[in-house]
Design an enzyme around this catalytic site. Structure first.
Site, mmCIF file in Angstrom:
data_model
loop_
_atom_site.group_PDB
_atom_site.id
_atom_site.type_symbol
_atom_site.label_atom_id
_atom_site.label_comp_id
_atom_site.label_asym_id
_atom_site.label_seq_id
_atom_site.Cartn_x
_atom_site.Cartn_y
_atom_site.Cartn_z
ATOM 1 N N ARG A 52 0.854 -1.190 0.000
ATOM 2 C CA ARG A 52 0.000 0.000 0.000
ATOM 3 C C ARG A 52 0.889 1.239 0.000
ATOM 4 O O ARG A 52 2.094 1.149 0.123
ATOM 5 C CB ARG A 52 -0.960 -0.014 1.208
ATOM 6 C CG ARG A 52 -0.292 -0.517 2.432
ATOM 7 C CD ARG A 52 -0.267 0.304 3.659
ATOM 8 N NE ARG A 52 -0.249 1.703 3.535
ATOM 9 C CZ ARG A 52 0.860 2.446 3.661
ATOM 10 N NH1 ARG A 52 2.057 1.908 3.852
ATOM 11 N NH2 ARG A 52 0.795 3.757 3.588
ATOM 12 N N GLY A 53 0.224 2.408 -0.131
ATOM 13 C CA GLY A 53 0.988 3.645 -0.281
ATOM 14 C C GLY A 53 1.123 3.904 -1.776
ATOM 15 O O GLY A 53 1.440 2.991 -2.553
ATOM 16 N N ALA A 54 0.875 5.168 -2.169
ATOM 17 C CA ALA A 54 0.737 5.459 -3.596
ATOM 18 C C ALA A 54 1.925 4.987 -4.450
ATOM 19 O O ALA A 54 1.737 4.228 -5.412
ATOM 20 C CB ALA A 54 0.478 6.953 -3.778
ATOM 21 N N GLN A 200 -2.387 2.696 9.866
ATOM 22 C CA GLN A 200 -1.084 2.764 9.186
ATOM 23 C C GLN A 200 -0.064 3.559 10.000
ATOM 24 O O GLN A 200 1.135 3.280 9.952
ATOM 25 C CB GLN A 200 -1.230 3.408 7.802
ATOM 26 C CG GLN A 200 -1.941 2.545 6.777
ATOM 27 C CD GLN A 200 -3.432 2.793 6.729
ATOM 28 O OE1 GLN A 200 -4.047 3.183 7.718
ATOM 29 N NE2 GLN A 200 -4.052 2.544 5.587
ATOM 30 N N ASP A 241 -1.774 10.931 -2.274
ATOM 31 C CA ASP A 241 -2.133 9.865 -3.226
ATOM 32 C C ASP A 241 -2.401 10.396 -4.623
ATOM 33 O O ASP A 241 -2.237 9.688 -5.613
ATOM 34 C CB ASP A 241 -3.349 9.097 -2.717
ATOM 35 C CG ASP A 241 -2.950 8.212 -1.554
ATOM 36 O OD1 ASP A 241 -2.884 8.712 -0.419
ATOM 37 O OD2 ASP A 241 -2.638 7.029 -1.805
ATOM 38 N N ASN A 251 -5.269 12.525 0.230
ATOM 39 C CA ASN A 251 -4.395 11.692 1.066
ATOM 40 C C ASN A 251 -5.305 10.968 2.057
ATOM 41 O O ASN A 251 -6.526 11.168 2.071
ATOM 42 C CB ASN A 251 -3.340 12.554 1.774
ATOM 43 C CG ASN A 251 -2.273 11.704 2.453
ATOM 44 O OD1 ASN A 251 -1.732 10.783 1.844
ATOM 45 N ND2 ASN A 251 -1.968 11.983 3.709
HETATM 46 O O1 MRU Z 1 -4.691 3.314 2.041
HETATM 47 P P1 MRU Z 1 -3.199 3.495 1.990
HETATM 48 O O2 MRU Z 1 -2.491 2.951 3.183
HETATM 49 O O3 MRU Z 1 -2.605 3.017 0.694
HETATM 50 O O4 MRU Z 1 -3.018 5.086 2.031
HETATM 51 C C1 MRU Z 1 -1.721 5.608 1.938
HETATM 52 C C2 MRU Z 1 -1.663 7.082 2.094
HETATM 53 O O5 MRU Z 1 -2.667 7.758 2.198
HETATM 54 C C3 MRU Z 1 -0.306 7.714 2.028
HETATM 55 O O6 MRU Z 1 -0.244 8.847 2.828
HETATM 56 C C4 MRU Z 1 -0.008 8.108 0.575
HETATM 57 O O7 MRU Z 1 -0.191 7.021 -0.273
HETATM 58 C C5 MRU Z 1 1.358 8.631 0.409
HETATM 59 S S1 MRU Z 1 2.548 7.333 0.473
HETATM 60 C C6 MRU Z 1 4.066 7.910 0.077
#
Ligand code: MRU
Length: 352
Positions: A52-54, A200, A241, A251
């Site tokens: 996960r994470g963009a 997270q 994101d 985000n």
């Molecule tokens: O649902 P997730 O855990 O994928 O959400 C992640 C986020 O919102 C992060 O802040 C975002 O992706 C930035 S990661 C460098």
């Protein structure tokens, strides 16, 4: 200080290519590395937030296309291309908000459509996936260098969700900035919002910061306002994101509230994200698709150890992200440099 395993890599397993990742749903209690070898399993891993994470989702998807190409039994170019178009469509349907997923898939699609022969296509896709992963790591280090200049000495920093090594190919976006500032001796403490419903911040950000030896305090999502009011937060640094052309950004849910609080208390609010997170096709944040997730994530505490906390009759609202308007953003830290308002111009200069 303890190292963090790679978030996502393309591996040559004995039976073919595999997408290797640390299963983030099990952290911080269990460090399990898994090899994903099919597209349905990779789609499940992205949907369930094992990865996960963009930026990390983009890397995983790119590795997935290369893995599928390597494992495909298609004999000729046309059959391989048809299979891979379906693979790209399946991966694109996993999560709608983070634009890095679509950015990475478009890069892979560009290779798929170039033609050549099937063997060359497999090799090119593997090389492209590896380049996407290694570029992302490089971008994080560059972002860290630019962002560290904004952090004052003795900083007490608030972050939300996880924008760290686990959300990228390594080092992190927001946590990359924090790591770089910590290397310069500027960071006194990081406050990590726990980030309900999937935690997270508590599970991942705190784990990463503890491993990096950076002092970290986890707070519930409803505590940051009182810390700001007491003068205990010097700046906010978090990830994104998807950033629209005007600087509005999506985000993790809760980011908007943090931005409003930071503005009320006169605290700088920084967003750290690579240019691959900027969706220049979107004029404003109003067009960002927001993922709605399963109500059980709110109704039950714990990702797997399910403990009900909401009456069954109650309705539940569970958007994974919110949109923060650009007017609340002090600066956007990218690998190219630091963008300030008007963001249409400052981000626009880096549009390809
Ligand atoms: O649902 P997730 O855990 O994928 O959400 C992640 C986020 O919102 C992060 O802040 C975002 O992706 C930035 S990661 C460098």
């Amino acid at each position: 200080m303890q190292p963090i395993p790679d978030t996502v890599t393309l591996e040559r397993a004995p039976d073919g290519l595999a997408v290797r990742m640390i299963d983030q749903t099990l952290l911080p209690t269990c460090e399990q590395i898994i090899d994903v070898t099919t597209i349905p399993d990779l789609c499940e891993a992205i949907r369930m937030l094992r990865v996960r994470g963009a930026p990390a989702i983009g890397c995983a998807a790119a590795c997935g296309v290369a893995m599928a190409a390597g494992r495909s039994t298609a004999g000729d170019l046309a059959a391989l291309q048809a299979e891979l178009r379906q693979v790209i469509a399946d991966l694109a349907a996993t999560r709608p908000t983070a634009v890095n997923l679509f950015w990475a898939l478009e890069r892979m699609r560009g290779i798929v459509e170039t033609g050549g022969d099937a063997a060359a296509l497999r090799a090119d896709l593997e090389a492209e996936a590896r380049a996407i992963v290694s570029d992302d790591l490089d971008r994080c280090h560059r972002m860290g260098r630019h962002g560290a200049e904004l952090i004052p000495a003795g900083a007490r920093i608030l972050t939300h969700c996880n924008a760290g090594a686990l959300a990228t190919a390594g080092y992190g976006t927001a946590l990359g900035v924090i790591r770089a500032a910590a290397e310069q001796g500027k960071v006194v403490r990081v406050y990590a919002d726990e980030t309900r419903p999937l935690l997270q911040g508590a599970r991942l950000t705190a784990w990463e910061l503890c491993r990096a030896g950076i002092p970290c305090t986890v707070i519930c999502d409803n505590m940051s306002g009182s810390l700001m009011a007491r003068g205990e937060i010097d700046c906010v640094v978090l990830g994104a994101d998807r950033i629209a052309a005007n600087g509005d950004f999506a985000n993790k849910i809760g980011t908007y509230g943090v931005a409003v609080l930071a503005r009320h208390h006169g605290i700088p609010f920084y967003v750290a994200a690579p240019i691959s997170t900027v969706d220049y096709a979107l004029a404003s944040g109003a067009g960002i698709p927001i993922e709605q997730r399963d109500p059980t994530e709110v109704a039950e505490l714990g990702h797997f150890a399910r403990c009900p906390v909401v009456p069954a009759e109650a309705s539940i609202y569970n958007p994974a992200f919110d949109v923060t308007p650009a007017e609340l953003v002090t600066a956007i830290i990218t690998e190219k440099g630091v963008a300030r308002a008007p963001f249409g111009e400052s981000l626009g200069q880096w549009r390809k």
